[in-house]
Write a protein that holds these residues in place. Structure first.
Motif, PDB file in Angstrom:
ATOM      1  N   VAL A   1     -54.676  -7.663  -9.064  1.00  0.00           N
ATOM      2  CA  VAL A   1     -53.293  -8.343  -9.017  1.00  0.00           C
ATOM      3  C   VAL A   1     -52.857  -9.821  -9.328  1.00  0.00           C
ATOM      4  CG1 VAL A   1     -51.475  -8.048  -6.869  1.00  0.00           C
ATOM      5  CG2 VAL A   1     -53.025  -6.129  -7.391  1.00  0.00           C
ATOM      6  N   LEU A   2     -52.040  -9.535 -10.072  1.00  0.00           N
ATOM      7  CA  LEU A   2     -51.277 -11.325 -10.330  1.00  0.00           C
ATOM      8  C   LEU A   2     -50.229 -11.277 -10.531  1.00  0.00           C
ATOM      9  CD1 LEU A   2     -54.032 -11.525 -12.873  1.00  0.00           C
ATOM     10  CD2 LEU A   2     -54.110 -12.849 -10.656  1.00  0.00           C
ATOM     11  N   LYS A   3     -49.156 -12.344 -10.324  1.00  0.00           N
ATOM     12  CA  LYS A   3     -47.912 -12.620 -11.151  1.00  0.00           C
ATOM     13  C   LYS A   3     -48.142 -12.423 -12.277  1.00  0.00           C
ATOM     14  CE  LYS A   3     -46.475 -15.036  -6.466  1.00  0.00           C
ATOM     15  NZ  LYS A   3     -46.048 -15.822  -5.759  1.00  0.00           N
ATOM     16  N   THR A   4     -46.391 -12.001 -12.621  1.00  0.00           N
ATOM     17  CA  THR A   4     -46.331 -12.053 -14.336  1.00  0.00           C
ATOM     18  C   THR A   4     -44.697 -12.452 -14.676  1.00  0.00           C
ATOM     19  OG1 THR A   4     -46.801 -11.354 -16.304  1.00  0.00           O
ATOM     20  CG2 THR A   4     -45.946  -9.694 -15.376  1.00  0.00           C
ATOM     21  N   GLN A   5     -44.499 -12.587 -16.032  1.00  0.00           N
ATOM     22  CA  GLN A   5     -42.937 -12.357 -16.026  1.00  0.00           C
ATOM     23  C   GLN A   5     -42.477 -11.203 -16.741  1.00  0.00           C
ATOM     24  OE1 GLN A   5     -40.763 -15.505 -15.716  1.00  0.00           O
ATOM     25  NE2 GLN A   5     -41.799 -16.208 -14.182  1.00  0.00           N
ATOM     26  N   GLU A   6     -41.176 -10.835 -16.077  1.00  0.00           N
ATOM     27  CA  GLU A   6     -40.900  -9.726 -17.104  1.00  0.00           C
ATOM     28  C   GLU A   6     -39.541 -10.065 -16.921  1.00  0.00           C
ATOM     29  OE1 GLU A   6     -42.846  -6.576 -18.039  1.00  0.00           O
ATOM     30  OE2 GLU A   6     -44.466  -6.645 -17.016  1.00  0.00           O
ATOM     31  N   PHE A   7     -38.599  -9.275 -18.272  1.00  0.00           N
ATOM     32  CA  PHE A   7     -37.308  -9.899 -18.802  1.00  0.00           C
ATOM     33  C   PHE A   7     -36.978  -8.565 -18.259  1.00  0.00           C
ATOM     34  CE2 PHE A   7     -34.118  -9.754 -21.549  1.00  0.00           C
ATOM     35  CZ  PHE A   7     -33.321 -11.428 -21.669  1.00  0.00           C
ATOM     36  N   THR A   8     -35.996  -8.534 -17.305  1.00  0.00           N
ATOM     37  CA  THR A   8     -35.276  -7.051 -17.399  1.00  0.00           C
ATOM     38  C   THR A   8     -33.827  -7.366 -16.300  1.00  0.00           C
ATOM     39  OG1 THR A   8     -35.808  -8.077 -14.469  1.00  0.00           O
ATOM     40  CG2 THR A   8     -37.255  -6.313 -15.942  1.00  0.00           C
ATOM     41  N   ASN A   9     -32.616  -6.622 -16.990  1.00  0.00           N
ATOM     42  CA  ASN A   9     -31.557  -7.053 -16.332  1.00  0.00           C
ATOM     43  C   ASN A   9     -31.110  -8.914 -17.117  1.00  0.00           C
ATOM     44  OD1 ASN A   9     -31.264  -5.089 -14.863  1.00  0.00           O
ATOM     45  ND2 ASN A   9     -31.564  -6.681 -13.260  1.00  0.00           N
TER      46      ASN A   9
END
Length: 214
Positions: free
Chosen positions: A123-131
């Protein structure tokens, strides 16, 4: 007895046998200006300062080594699964940051492939492009026994699709060239980044990765 004549240094640099401080400062300033102009000349013709050359060359060497390492296996994936090597390689470079990301180094995941609780992973943090904006989220990613296993899993994902849509990435497989395949990856939902196709295309063109496409 005749007196012996003694010589005196009367030039502009020496006085009483010693270098004048003002002249020394002047010489240092001149040398500094010469070095500055030389460095600027080198930068104008080479795009970098001479003392940065070792660092830049080291980075370029690492990138070439990464390409050389994964290229043969990417071509093997094309023979087995019909995925363009240029796409396989460009995604590996972009998703893993040339194999330097935590996910790639610790878990051999070159493609940011997500997993489920019943699969080996982390489980890791990541960047997602939303809204319309970037958000930091936490997700579970697959882990693999080797980077080759990761590359094969990537090809299989494109061929077999997802659990909810077996044909999700068929347009990527059927693409005639890397530009079409890059656009299809975004349209089919592989990544949320709207700039994803352009980033892949730029990598392919910059490093001539399409030379590996058969």
């Amino acid at each position: 007895m005749a007196k012996k004549k003694t010589s005196k240094k009367n030039n502009f640099i020496y006085k009483n046998g010693k270098l004048q401080l003002s002249q020394l400062i002047g010489i240092v300033l001149v040398i500094g200006l010469v070095l500055t102009f030389a460095a600027q000349f080198y930068y104008d013709h080479h795009g970098q300062l001479p003392w940065k050359e070792t660092q830049v060359d080291s980075s370029v060497t690492e990138q070439r080594a990464f390409i050389k390492k994964i290229a043969p296996y990417a071509q093997q994936m094309q023979l087995q699964y019909h995925v363009l090597p240029s796409i396989t390689m460009a995604q590996a470079i972009l998703e893993s940051d040339w194999g330097n990301s935590t996910l790639s180094q610790r878990f051999n995941n070159f493609y940011g492939i997500k997993g489920t609780n019943d699969q080996p992973g982390a489980v890791l943090k990541t960047q997602e492009f939303t809204n319309g904006q970037w958000e930091t989220v936490t997700a579970r990613f697959r882990s693999y026994g080797s980077w080759q296993e990761s590359m094969q899993a990537h090809s299989l994902l494109l061929v077999n699709g997802t659990d909810w849509n077996a044909n999700q990435y068929q347009s990527v497989i059927q693409a005639r060239n890397y530009k079409q395949a890059a656009q299809a990856l975004y349209q089919d939902g592989y990544a949320t980044d709207p700039g994803y196709p352009e980033k892949l295309i730029n990598l392919i063109q910059k490093y001539n990765l399409n030379q590996y496409d058969q």
